[in-house]
Design a protein around this motif. Structure first.
Motif, PDB file in Angstrom:
ATOM      1  N   GLU A 287       0.935  -1.125  -0.027  1.00  0.00           N
ATOM      2  CA  GLU A 287      -0.021   0.021  -0.077  1.00  0.00           C
ATOM      3  C   GLU A 287       0.838   1.227   0.054  1.00  0.00           C
ATOM      4  O   GLU A 287       0.539   2.204  -0.591  1.00  0.00           O
ATOM      5  CB  GLU A 287      -1.024   0.000   1.192  1.00  0.00           C
ATOM      6  N   ASP A 288       2.192   1.406   0.754  1.00  0.00           N
ATOM      7  CA  ASP A 288       2.831   2.516   0.664  1.00  0.00           C
ATOM      8  C   ASP A 288       3.267   2.682  -0.831  1.00  0.00           C
ATOM      9  O   ASP A 288       3.601   3.789  -1.195  1.00  0.00           O
ATOM     10  CB  ASP A 288       4.100   2.169   1.401  1.00  0.00           C
ATOM     11  N   ILE A 289       3.754   1.559  -1.613  1.00  0.00           N
ATOM     12  CA  ILE A 289       4.170   1.714  -2.870  1.00  0.00           C
ATOM     13  C   ILE A 289       2.935   2.201  -3.751  1.00  0.00           C
ATOM     14  O   ILE A 289       2.980   3.044  -4.784  1.00  0.00           O
ATOM     15  CB  ILE A 289       4.772   0.474  -3.507  1.00  0.00           C
ATOM     16  N   GLN A 290       1.616   1.346  -3.413  1.00  0.00           N
ATOM     17  CA  GLN A 290       0.589   1.743  -4.191  1.00  0.00           C
ATOM     18  C   GLN A 290       0.055   3.337  -4.631  1.00  0.00           C
ATOM     19  O   GLN A 290      -0.444   3.920  -5.322  1.00  0.00           O
ATOM     20  CB  GLN A 290      -0.420   0.678  -4.087  1.00  0.00           C
TER      21      GLN A 290
ATOM     22  N   GLU B 111       9.403  13.062  -8.490  1.00  0.00           N
ATOM     23  CA  GLU B 111       9.648  13.061  -6.877  1.00  0.00           C
ATOM     24  C   GLU B 111      10.348  11.836  -6.681  1.00  0.00           C
ATOM     25  O   GLU B 111      11.318  11.591  -5.659  1.00  0.00           O
ATOM     26  CB  GLU B 111       8.216  12.921  -6.327  1.00  0.00           C
ATOM     27  N   ALA B 112      10.097  10.723  -7.585  1.00  0.00           N
ATOM     28  CA  ALA B 112      10.623   9.461  -7.103  1.00  0.00           C
ATOM     29  C   ALA B 112      12.106   9.485  -7.605  1.00  0.00           C
ATOM     30  O   ALA B 112      13.022   8.895  -6.865  1.00  0.00           O
ATOM     31  CB  ALA B 112       9.901   8.347  -7.872  1.00  0.00           C
TER      32      ALA B 112
ATOM     33  N   GLY C 187      11.045   4.416  -5.965  1.00  0.00           N
ATOM     34  CA  GLY C 187      11.085   5.624  -5.365  1.00  0.00           C
ATOM     35  C   GLY C 187      10.083   5.869  -4.232  1.00  0.00           C
ATOM     36  O   GLY C 187      10.459   6.477  -3.178  1.00  0.00           O
ATOM     37  N   ALA C 188       9.050   5.078  -4.126  1.00  0.00           N
ATOM     38  CA  ALA C 188       8.262   5.001  -3.267  1.00  0.00           C
ATOM     39  C   ALA C 188       9.018   4.556  -1.730  1.00  0.00           C
ATOM     40  O   ALA C 188       8.751   4.741  -0.533  1.00  0.00           O
ATOM     41  CB  ALA C 188       6.990   4.191  -3.161  1.00  0.00           C
ATOM     42  N   ILE C 189       9.704   3.521  -2.023  1.00  0.00           N
ATOM     43  CA  ILE C 189      10.528   2.908  -0.795  1.00  0.00           C
ATOM     44  C   ILE C 189      11.541   3.833  -0.647  1.00  0.00           C
ATOM     45  O   ILE C 189      12.028   4.002   0.621  1.00  0.00           O
ATOM     46  CB  ILE C 189      11.230   1.592  -1.433  1.00  0.00           C
ATOM     47  N   ALA C 190      12.353   4.511  -1.414  1.00  0.00           N
ATOM     48  CA  ALA C 190      13.348   5.627  -1.225  1.00  0.00           C
ATOM     49  C   ALA C 190      12.868   6.736  -0.238  1.00  0.00           C
ATOM     50  O   ALA C 190      13.331   7.112   0.674  1.00  0.00           O
ATOM     51  CB  ALA C 190      13.934   6.129  -2.375  1.00  0.00           C
TER      52      ALA C 190
END
Length: 374
Positions: A39-42, A339-340, A138-141
């Protein structure tokens, strides 16, 4: 095909084609113990997926991400993280008329010149859909940087020459319009301009601005791995980007040293600060502790329905009318991509810089007694 890997310590490799079975990324070098789930990535992927408004391609893709490896019980394991998004709404037949024809503004001709072969279905690896892998990583970063108190936020600064103003700037407004413009007045004017472009079956370009806050002084290297140089490479690797500037950018060329230099001062808590930020938060390739501010200029979407002159693979002149589903403007969906890439760049240099001084290594090696981990 080389060139699909980005970063040194926090490294990503994207894979997949626009009309293949799926798109994905492998992220290597992410520290263990970071709390992350699909969900963080989604949340990031939802910001770039198609079909969100009349100003984006109507290709209907849910773009649901699946974590294949590197995460166990909600935390990263330190092993490579593999992420995949399946393609579900390809219409390869829409591209049949360009199989042997070079689209103006696209990479068709240059891919053919380099490889002697190209995937004509939506551009293959040169398609904007490749950015799914970048955004997922990028979401994980961004999650890692958040743990360190660093925030990366991008937004649409301008579309077709209509720009936001400081007087009307509002972060909340950015979520109220599909153009991701933090200015209600500018967004309304840009929407009207886009409507007229769509009636003319034409397209527009624009500018994305990105602000990185919470980044301490000392991130980046003084020679080839400059923070601004790596940000520039990261942003220029995004399809359709034609310009990059940081701080005052090209305006600095019209200024004077006495005006462009940022004077240093002592803050209310005794910390070193700058009175202004013409440099955009970077001096000598290294972050100076103030906000990092940069901009990316995107060209108009090259896929337009207007008749355009071109040539085919036989070298014969012809006229092409592009079919299929395309964005009349790339900028709104590119905001999260910028952003990513900024988050990936900063995360890589933060980790890379951890070994720059002995006093930074000692806490990592310290133990209370033999065998006890910090």
């Amino acid at each position: 095909m080389s060139g699909s890997v980005f970063g040194k310590c926090f490294q990503v490799m994207t894979w997949g084609e626009s009309h293949g079975k799926g798109i994905g990324v492998v992220l290597d070098g992410c520290p263990a113990g970071l709390a992350v789930d699909e969900e963080d990535i989604q949340c990031f992927l939802n910001r770039r997926k198609p079909g969100q408004s009349r100003f984006t391609t109507q290709r209907k893709e849910e773009d649901r991400v699946e974590i294949l490896s590197g995460v166990f019980e909600g935390r990263t394991t330190g092993c490579p993280i593999a992420l995949e998004v399946r393609n579900t709404d390809q219409r390869s037949k829409d591209y049949g008329n360009i199989k042997e024809v070079y689209r103006p503004g696209h990479a068709d001709y240059t891919l053919d010149a380099k490889y002697g072969f190209r995937d004509y279905r939506g551009g293959g690896r040169s398609s904007g859909r490749e950015t799914i892998g970048r955004v997922a990583a990028g979401a994980i970063a961004a999650k890692l940087l958040q743990e360190l108190g660093i925030e990366v936020r991008a937004y649409t600064k301008a579309i077709g020459g209509i720009s936001i103003t400081s007087e009307n700037f509002s972060w909340n407004e950015m979520e109220n319009n599909r153009l991701y413009m933090p200015d209600a007045v500018a967004a309304k004017a840009a929407e009207s301009l886009l409507d007229s472009m769509m009636e003319e079956t034409d397209s527009l370009g624009g500018v994305v601005e990105c602000v990185i806050t919470g980044l301490p002084a000392g991130v980046g290297e003084p020679v080839f791995d400059k923070l601004d140089a790596n940000l520039a490479k990261a942003v220029f690797s995004i399809g359709a980007v034609k310009g990059f500037e940081i701080g005052d950018g090209f305006m600095a060329a019209e200024s004077r040293g006495s005006l462009n230099n940022d004077s240093f001062c002592v803050g209310e808590h005794g910390e070193i600060e700058k009175a202004t930020n013409h440099a955009g938060g970077i001096l000598g390739g290294i972050s100076d502790g103030s906000a990092v501010v940069f901009r990316a200029a995107f060209k108009p979407t090259p896929s337009i329905a207007l008749a355009q002159k071109t040539v085919n693979q036989k070298g014969e002149e012809t006229v092409l009318e592009i079919k299929g589903r395309h964005d009349p403007v790339i900028v709104p969906r590119a905001v999260v991509v910028v952003e990513a890439m900024a988050a990936l760049t900063v995360a890589d240099l933060v980790i890379q810089g951890m070994g720059s001084r002995v006093d930074k290594l000692k806490p990592w090696m310290a133990v209370k007694h033999l065998g006890e981990k910090i």
